[in-house]
Motif scaffolding. Structure first.
Motif, PDB file in Angstrom:
ATOM      1  N   TRP A 102       0.833  -1.207   0.000  1.00  0.00           N
ATOM      2  CA  TRP A 102       0.000   0.000   0.000  1.00  0.00           C
ATOM      3  C   TRP A 102       0.866   1.255   0.000  1.00  0.00           C
ATOM      4  O   TRP A 102       0.603   2.192  -0.740  1.00  0.00           O
ATOM      5  CB  TRP A 102      -0.919  -0.007   1.231  1.00  0.00           C
ATOM      6  N   ARG A 103       1.923   1.251   0.818  1.00  0.00           N
ATOM      7  CA  ARG A 103       2.820   2.421   0.861  1.00  0.00           C
ATOM      8  C   ARG A 103       3.521   2.623  -0.476  1.00  0.00           C
ATOM      9  O   ARG A 103       3.684   3.753  -0.931  1.00  0.00           O
ATOM     10  CB  ARG A 103       3.837   2.260   1.981  1.00  0.00           C
ATOM     11  N   ARG A 104       3.939   1.524  -1.122  1.00  0.00           N
ATOM     12  CA  ARG A 104       4.591   1.617  -2.432  1.00  0.00           C
ATOM     13  C   ARG A 104       3.609   2.191  -3.461  1.00  0.00           C
ATOM     14  O   ARG A 104       3.949   3.104  -4.209  1.00  0.00           O
ATOM     15  CB  ARG A 104       5.092   0.241  -2.864  1.00  0.00           C
ATOM     16  N   ASP A 105       2.386   1.662  -3.467  1.00  0.00           N
ATOM     17  CA  ASP A 105       1.366   2.172  -4.391  1.00  0.00           C
ATOM     18  C   ASP A 105       1.022   3.626  -4.084  1.00  0.00           C
ATOM     19  O   ASP A 105       0.782   4.431  -4.984  1.00  0.00           O
ATOM     20  CB  ASP A 105       0.094   1.323  -4.320  1.00  0.00           C
ATOM     21  N   GLN A 106       0.991   3.942  -2.792  1.00  0.00           N
ATOM     22  CA  GLN A 106       0.681   5.321  -2.380  1.00  0.00           C
ATOM     23  C   GLN A 106       1.753   6.283  -2.880  1.00  0.00           C
ATOM     24  O   GLN A 106       1.446   7.372  -3.354  1.00  0.00           O
ATOM     25  CB  GLN A 106       0.581   5.373  -0.852  1.00  0.00           C
ATOM     26  N   GLU A 110       1.185   9.339  -5.459  1.00  0.00           N
ATOM     27  CA  GLU A 110       1.598  10.713  -5.111  1.00  0.00           C
ATOM     28  C   GLU A 110       2.499  11.283  -6.201  1.00  0.00           C
ATOM     29  O   GLU A 110       2.361  12.445  -6.588  1.00  0.00           O
ATOM     30  CB  GLU A 110       2.320  10.702  -3.760  1.00  0.00           C
ATOM     31  N   GLU A 111       3.409  10.456  -6.728  1.00  0.00           N
ATOM     32  CA  GLU A 111       4.264  10.914  -7.827  1.00  0.00           C
ATOM     33  C   GLU A 111       3.432  11.265  -9.049  1.00  0.00           C
ATOM     34  O   GLU A 111       3.691  12.263  -9.730  1.00  0.00           O
ATOM     35  CB  GLU A 111       5.279   9.832  -8.197  1.00  0.00           C
ATOM     36  N   ALA A 112       2.417  10.467  -9.326  1.00  0.00           N
ATOM     37  CA  ALA A 112       1.539  10.732 -10.467  1.00  0.00           C
ATOM     38  C   ALA A 112       0.774  12.042 -10.264  1.00  0.00           C
ATOM     39  O   ALA A 112       0.608  12.827 -11.206  1.00  0.00           O
ATOM     40  CB  ALA A 112       0.563   9.581 -10.672  1.00  0.00           C
ATOM     41  N   ARG A 113       0.305  12.277  -9.021  1.00  0.00           N
ATOM     42  CA  ARG A 113      -0.401  13.540  -8.733  1.00  0.00           C
ATOM     43  C   ARG A 113       0.514  14.732  -8.951  1.00  0.00           C
ATOM     44  O   ARG A 113       0.125  15.734  -9.552  1.00  0.00           O
ATOM     45  CB  ARG A 113      -0.905  13.547  -7.288  1.00  0.00           C
ATOM     46  N   VAL A 114       1.745  14.618  -8.444  1.00  0.00           N
ATOM     47  CA  VAL A 114       2.697  15.722  -8.589  1.00  0.00           C
ATOM     48  C   VAL A 114       3.014  15.946 -10.061  1.00  0.00           C
ATOM     49  O   VAL A 114       3.050  17.091 -10.531  1.00  0.00           O
ATOM     50  CB  VAL A 114       3.985  15.428  -7.779  1.00  0.00           C
ATOM     51  N   ALA A 115       3.228  14.869 -10.811  1.00  0.00           N
ATOM     52  CA  ALA A 115       3.524  14.988 -12.236  1.00  0.00           C
ATOM     53  C   ALA A 115       2.358  15.638 -12.978  1.00  0.00           C
ATOM     54  O   ALA A 115       2.566  16.481 -13.858  1.00  0.00           O
ATOM     55  CB  ALA A 115       3.828  13.618 -12.827  1.00  0.00           C
ATOM     56  N   GLU A 116       1.131  15.264 -12.621  1.00  0.00           N
ATOM     57  CA  GLU A 116      -0.042  15.859 -13.271  1.00  0.00           C
ATOM     58  C   GLU A 116      -0.146  17.351 -12.957  1.00  0.00           C
ATOM     59  O   GLU A 116      -0.457  18.158 -13.827  1.00  0.00           O
ATOM     60  CB  GLU A 116      -1.322  15.138 -12.813  1.00  0.00           C
ATOM     61  N   LYS A 117       0.156  17.725 -11.713  1.00  0.00           N
ATOM     62  CA  LYS A 117       0.133  19.152 -11.351  1.00  0.00           C
ATOM     63  C   LYS A 117       1.179  19.922 -12.148  1.00  0.00           C
ATOM     64  O   LYS A 117       0.922  21.019 -12.631  1.00  0.00           O
ATOM     65  CB  LYS A 117       0.393  19.329  -9.854  1.00  0.00           C
ATOM     66  N   GLU A 118       2.365  19.337 -12.247  1.00  0.00           N
ATOM     67  CA  GLU A 118       3.445  19.984 -13.010  1.00  0.00           C
ATOM     68  C   GLU A 118       3.049  20.143 -14.476  1.00  0.00           C
ATOM     69  O   GLU A 118       3.268  21.189 -15.084  1.00  0.00           O
ATOM     70  CB  GLU A 118       4.737  19.166 -12.910  1.00  0.00           C
TER      71      GLU A 118
END
Length: 137
Positions: A102-106, A110-118
């Motif tokens: 779960w932590r790995r997927d989380q 989170e990386e995907a969210r940050v990349a999408e924001k960028e």
């Protein structure tokens, strides 16, 4: 004439407010009386007679910071509400392996969210530049 209407409206609102407060007081009083009759603390009974059940705290191996920072949908991926049903015989345990996955997927989410924001930021910047060039012409 307008003043009279305004005053009448204020009086109606005040009367409604007083009526609602009295109803709430009555409900609280009834709930407290029911609680005393049954032997439950008054704080444990909500207006309307709903009784809160004391439950032991369970963090499922997560830190407070993780729980507060993580959106509910992601927390539900680790421990779904179905698993917390009160009619189940045994308590749900989160294994270390499940928590690790779960932590790995989380982290990946989170990386995907940050990349999408960028990416959204770059798209907006590009659109502003394009609009500025169009205005300059």
């Amino acid at each position: 004439r307008r003043r009279a209407k305004r005053e009448a409206r204020r009086e109606r609102k005040a009367a409604d407010r007083r009526r609602k407060e009295n109803e709430l007081k009555c409900l609280r009083g009834l709930a407290a009386k029911e609680a005393a009759a049954v032997g439950v603390e008054a704080e444990a009974v909500a207006p309307g007679g709903f009784r809160y059940r004391a439950v032991p705290a369970a963090d499922y191996g997560l830190s407070t910071d993780e729980i507060l920072r993580t959106p509910d949908a992601d927390l539900n991926r680790l421990v779904s509400v179905k698993r917390l049903a009160p009619y189940r015989d045994r308590e749900f345990q989160v294994t270390a392996d499940r928590r690790k996955r779960w932590r790995r997927d989380q982290a990946a989410r989170e990386e995907a969210r940050v990349a999408e924001k960028e990416a959204a930021k770059r798209r907006r910047k590009r659109a502003r530049r394009k609009a500025a060039r169009a205005d300059a012409l």
